[in-house]
Design an enzyme around this catalytic site. Structure first.
Site, PDB file in Angstrom:
ATOM      1  N   LYS A 280      34.321  37.777  40.370  1.00 35.44           N
ATOM      2  CA  LYS A 280      34.425  37.078  41.489  1.00 35.44           C
ATOM      3  C   LYS A 280      33.121  37.223  42.207  1.00 35.44           C
ATOM      4  O   LYS A 280      32.580  38.399  42.552  1.00 35.44           O
ATOM      5  CB  LYS A 280      35.571  37.891  42.413  1.00 35.44           C
ATOM      6  CG  LYS A 280      36.571  37.043  43.489  1.00 35.44           C
ATOM      7  CD  LYS A 280      37.654  38.134  43.921  1.00 35.44           C
ATOM      8  CE  LYS A 280      38.513  37.196  44.548  1.00 35.44           C
ATOM      9  NZ  LYS A 280      39.453  38.308  45.342  1.00 35.44           N
TER      10      LYS A 280
HETATM   11  C1  E4P Z   1      41.700  36.589  47.419  1.00 37.60           C
HETATM   12  O1  E4P Z   1      41.342  36.610  46.515  1.00 37.60           O
HETATM   13  C2  E4P Z   1      41.404  37.653  48.524  1.00 37.60           C
HETATM   14  O2  E4P Z   1      41.586  39.052  47.922  1.00 37.60           O
HETATM   15  C3  E4P Z   1      42.859  37.712  49.559  1.00 37.60           C
HETATM   16  O3  E4P Z   1      43.569  36.719  49.333  1.00 37.60           O
HETATM   17  C4  E4P Z   1      42.359  38.030  50.762  1.00 37.60           C
HETATM   18  O4  E4P Z   1      43.374  37.925  51.819  1.00 37.60           O
HETATM   19  P1  E4P Z   1      43.401  38.708  53.117  1.00 37.60           P
HETATM   20  O5  E4P Z   1      42.772  37.254  54.136  1.00 37.60           O
HETATM   21  O6  E4P Z   1      44.887  38.668  53.785  1.00 37.60           O
HETATM   22  O7  E4P Z   1      42.710  39.843  53.142  1.00 37.60           O
END
Ligand code: E4P
Length: 217
Positions: free
Chosen positions: A83
């Site tokens: 990522k």
């Molecule tokens: C995606 O890969 C992220 O880990 C996640 O969806 C972020 O979500 P949040 O805005 O609830 O922290």
């Protein structure tokens, strides 16, 4: 639509995986912090449970640093998706990691133009954060729709991974638009089964059944 589970909680991942609901997992530095474990250990445990892509995020912000960390993360298991953030260095790392044969999830996407750049960099997944856009008083789900149109217009293969999902309604909306994947927190995934009329109907059936005095088997 595939379900990824947005957590680094091993117990939750195991439970949902046993139900056949987990097509992959997404983690991020905040979720690793929440897990209380070390990134390599937690990620390895997740990869031992789940067959599909498991996103592990780099924390370096420069290209060289990202590439160095990506190599460490990629060694954890074959199903790691690296990522990277949606920055110039992140896009450069995306291109290089894809050429090396790795899956790449480009994260922190908040606009259709960013998603277009990620697709052109060959991203395996683009992660638009709909909940965080909603938090600003703008409709986050609309972004999924815009990206779907653009990717379909040009035949991009990058999968739209709807992220920052907060509600069961988000899940329904992104499924209707045609997101390829939704990464969903365990509590929201479990809440999908709930409907008050299901509970009410079951209660009525059980009450009537008791009146018959019958048993099955
Ligand atoms: C995606 O890969 C992220 O880990 C996640 O969806 C972020 O979500 P949040 O805005 O609830 O922290």
């Amino acid at each position: 639509m595939k379900f990824f589970v947005d957590t680094a909680d091993i117990k939750e991942i195991k439970e949902l995986n046993d139900l056949g609901l987990v097509d992959g997992v997404t983690t991020n530095p905040s979720l690793i912090m929440k897990s209380g474990g070390k990134i390599a250990d937690v990620t390895k445990q997740i990869c031992d449970i789940v067959e599909g892509p498991v996103s592990a995020e780099v924390t370096a912000t420069d290209y060289d640093g990202m590439m160095k960390q990506a190599k460490v993360l990629a060694k954890i298991a074959d199903n790691i998706a690296i990522k990277v953030p949606l920055t110039w260095d992140g896009l450069k790392a995306c291109r290089a990691l894809r050429s090396d044969g790795h899956m790449v999830n480009v994260t922190l996407c908040f606009s259709a133009n960013q998603a277009l750049l990620a697709a052109k960099a060959g991203a395996t997944f683009i992660s638009p954060f709909i909940g965080r856009i909603d938090d600003m008083g703008i409709d986050g789900v609309e972004l999924i729709s815009e990206i779907r149109t653009i990717y379909d217009n040009y035949g991009f293969k990058t999968e739209i991974l709807a992220a920052s999902i907060r509600t069961v309604n988000h899940v329904k909306q992104v499924a209707m638009i045609g997101a390829d994947v939704a990464t969903v927190p365990p509590a929201t995934l479990k809440a999908l089964v709930k409907h008050p009329l299901t509970d009410k109907g079951l209660e009525q059936f059980l009450a009537d059944w008791a009146k018959t005095g019958q048993t099955i088997g």
